[in-house]
Design a protein around this motif. Structure first.
Motif, PDB file in Angstrom:
ATOM      1  N   TYR A 127      -1.789 -15.436 -34.616  1.00 28.58           N
ATOM      2  CA  TYR A 127      -1.720 -16.367 -35.744  1.00 28.58           C
ATOM      3  C   TYR A 127      -2.510 -15.826 -36.927  1.00 28.58           C
ATOM      4  CZ  TYR A 127      -2.671 -20.498 -38.598  1.00 28.58           C
ATOM      5  OH  TYR A 127      -2.807 -21.372 -39.647  1.00 28.58           O
ATOM      6  N   PRO A 233       1.438 -22.311 -42.279  1.00 32.51           N
ATOM      7  CA  PRO A 233       1.501 -23.387 -41.282  1.00 32.51           C
ATOM      8  C   PRO A 233       0.209 -23.446 -40.482  1.00 32.51           C
ATOM      9  CG  PRO A 233       2.666 -21.460 -40.483  1.00 32.51           C
ATOM     10  CD  PRO A 233       2.259 -21.145 -41.898  1.00 32.51           C
ATOM     11  N   GLU A 237       1.391 -26.000 -35.505  1.00 33.50           N
ATOM     12  CA  GLU A 237       2.789 -26.009 -35.933  1.00 33.50           C
ATOM     13  C   GLU A 237       3.569 -24.802 -35.427  1.00 33.50           C
ATOM     14  OE1 GLU A 237       2.534 -28.481 -40.168  1.00 33.50           O
ATOM     15  OE2 GLU A 237       2.220 -26.310 -40.146  1.00 33.50           O
ATOM     16  N   VAL A 238       2.886 -23.692 -35.236  1.00 35.71           N
ATOM     17  CA  VAL A 238       3.589 -22.460 -34.828  1.00 35.71           C
ATOM     18  C   VAL A 238       3.144 -21.950 -33.461  1.00 35.71           C
ATOM     19  CG1 VAL A 238       4.057 -21.728 -37.194  1.00 35.71           C
ATOM     20  CG2 VAL A 238       1.899 -21.064 -36.097  1.00 35.71           C
ATOM     21  N   ARG A 239       2.338 -22.733 -32.757  1.00 36.13           N
ATOM     22  CA  ARG A 239       1.817 -22.279 -31.465  1.00 36.13           C
ATOM     23  C   ARG A 239       2.951 -21.922 -30.506  1.00 36.13           C
ATOM     24  NH1 ARG A 239      -2.875 -22.664 -28.673  1.00 36.13           N
ATOM     25  NH2 ARG A 239      -3.810 -23.964 -30.302  1.00 36.13           N
ATOM     26  N   GLN A 241       6.057 -21.182 -31.132  1.00 33.80           N
ATOM     27  CA  GLN A 241       6.805 -20.023 -31.624  1.00 33.80           C
ATOM     28  C   GLN A 241       6.064 -18.727 -31.317  1.00 33.80           C
ATOM     29  OE1 GLN A 241       7.581 -20.050 -35.892  1.00 33.80           O
ATOM     30  NE2 GLN A 241       7.525 -17.822 -35.940  1.00 33.80           N
TER      31      GLN A 241
END
Length: 284
Positions: A127, A233, A237-239, A241
Motif C-alpha cells: 500500500y 484510497p 478501501e484497497v486491502r 485488492q
C-alpha cells in the motif's frame, strides 16, 4: 464417487434429528481422539472437524448437536462402505485417488504461499509503495461515443463539431453501456483504459473533443471534461485488492520457481492429443 459422497453426507445431516450433550473439556481433545469405530477402523474427531470445514455455509447454520451427529453418521457410513470399496476398486480408481492426492498436496503448498504473501505487513508495504510513497497520479473525467466503423466515427465527430450536443449524440449512436449516460465514463486513471485510448486522453485539454480513435472495441470519439490529482484510497478501501494481487503474484512465482528447479522430462512424442478420449486405457 465424489457425487455419491456428497449425497450421502447430505442425507446423513438432513436425517439427523437427535442431539447429544457433551461436557468434556476441549483442551483434553486431540485430532486423533476416537469418536467411533467401524469394524475396528477408527473415526476420529480430526476427521469430523475436517468434514465440517468443507461444508457449504447453509449446513454451518445448523445447531451444533445436529451438525455433530450428522457428520458422525456420514463418516460412519463412509467408513463402512469404504471397506467394501477397497476390495472393489479398479486401476482407474487407484489413478483417480493418486490424482486427487497430488492435487491436494499441491493445494497445501499454494494455499500457504498465498497466505504468507498476504500478511498484514506485506499489505501495508504494498500500500505504501503504491499509494503513499508513489508520485501522485492523475484522474480524468471523460465521455466517449463508440461505433463500429471509422466512417461512422468521422460522421459523429462532424456532427459534434457542427454544434450537436455530445451527450445527445452518445445516447443516439454510441454502442456501449455508457450511452444511456451520454457516454460519461466517470473518473478514471489511465491504467484502467486500453493504451490507444489512454494515450489520447493524456494529451487532451478540458472540453476538447477528439476522434476517431481506434481500439479493440471499435472507433471512439472522446470528450474530456476535466482532470485532477488522483485521490489516495485508504488502506481499508484497497486491502482486498492488494491482498488478491499479492496472493496471485506469489502463487505464480511459486509455480514458476518450482518448475525451474524440478527435473521435468516430457515423453509425448508420437502421442495423438485425442488419446485422452480413450477411457479404455484406464483399465490397462
Amino acid at each position: 464417487m465424489p457425487k455419491l459422497t456428497k449425497l450421502l453426507g447430505s442425507v446423513a445431516i438432513a436425517a439427523c434429528l437427535a442431539g447429544a450433550a457433551f461436557a468434556q473439556d476441549t483442551k483434553d481433545l486431540k485430532a486423533d481422539t476416537v469418536v467411533a469405530t467401524v469394524d475396528g477402523q477408527d473415526v476420529t474427531l480430526g476427521q469430523m472437524i475436517t468434514v465440517r470445514e468443507g461444508l457449504p455455509p447453509e449446513y454451518l447454520q445448523l445447531p451444533d448437536d445436529v451438525l455433530f451427529n450428522g457428520i458422525l453418521d456420514q463418516l460412519v457410513q463412509q467408513t463402512a462402505l469404504s471397506k467394501i470399496g477397497e476390495g472393489m476398486k479398479t486401476k482407474k480408481d487407484d489413478i483417480a485417488l493418486e490424482v486427487e492426492r497430488r492435487a491436494y498436496l499441491a493445494g497445501i503448498v499454494l494455499d500457504k504461499t498465498a497466505t504468507d504473501a498476504a500478511s498484514d505487513a506485506a499489505i501495508q508495504k504494498a500500500y505504501d509503495e503504491k499509494f503513499v510513497n508513489a508520485a501522485p497520479g492523475v484522474e480524468y473525467h471523460a465521455a466517449h461515443i463508440i461505433v463500429p466503423t471509422e466512417d461512422e466515427a468521422k460522421a459523429v465527430k462532424a456532427d459534434i463539431d457542427g454544434g450537436k450536443d455530445f451527450a445527445e449524440e452518445a445516447k443516439e449512436k454510441s454502442q456501449d453501456g455508457a450511452a444511456q449516460n451520454g457516454g460519461d465514463l466517470g473518473w478514471f486513471t489511465l491504467d484502467k483504459m486500453v493504451p490507444e485510448f489512454s494515450e489520447v486522453i493524456a494529451t487532451m485539454k478540458p472540453d476538447e473533443v477528439v476522434g476517431p480513435i481506434q481500439t479493440q472495441y471499435g472507433w471512439h470519439v472522446v470528450k474530456l471534461f476535466d482532470s485532477r490529482p488522483a485521490q489516495t484510497p485508504t488502506l481499508d478501501e484497497v486491502r482486498d485488492q492488494i491482498s488478491a494481487e499479492l496472493r496471485q503474484t506469489a502463487v505464480q512465482d511459486r509455480v514458476t520457481d518450482t518448475l525451474k528447479s524440478a527435473k521435468v522430462v516430457k515423453e509425448t512424442d508420437g502421442l495423438d492429443p485425442a488419446v485422452l478420449k480413450d477411457t479404455t486405457i484406464l483399465g490397462k
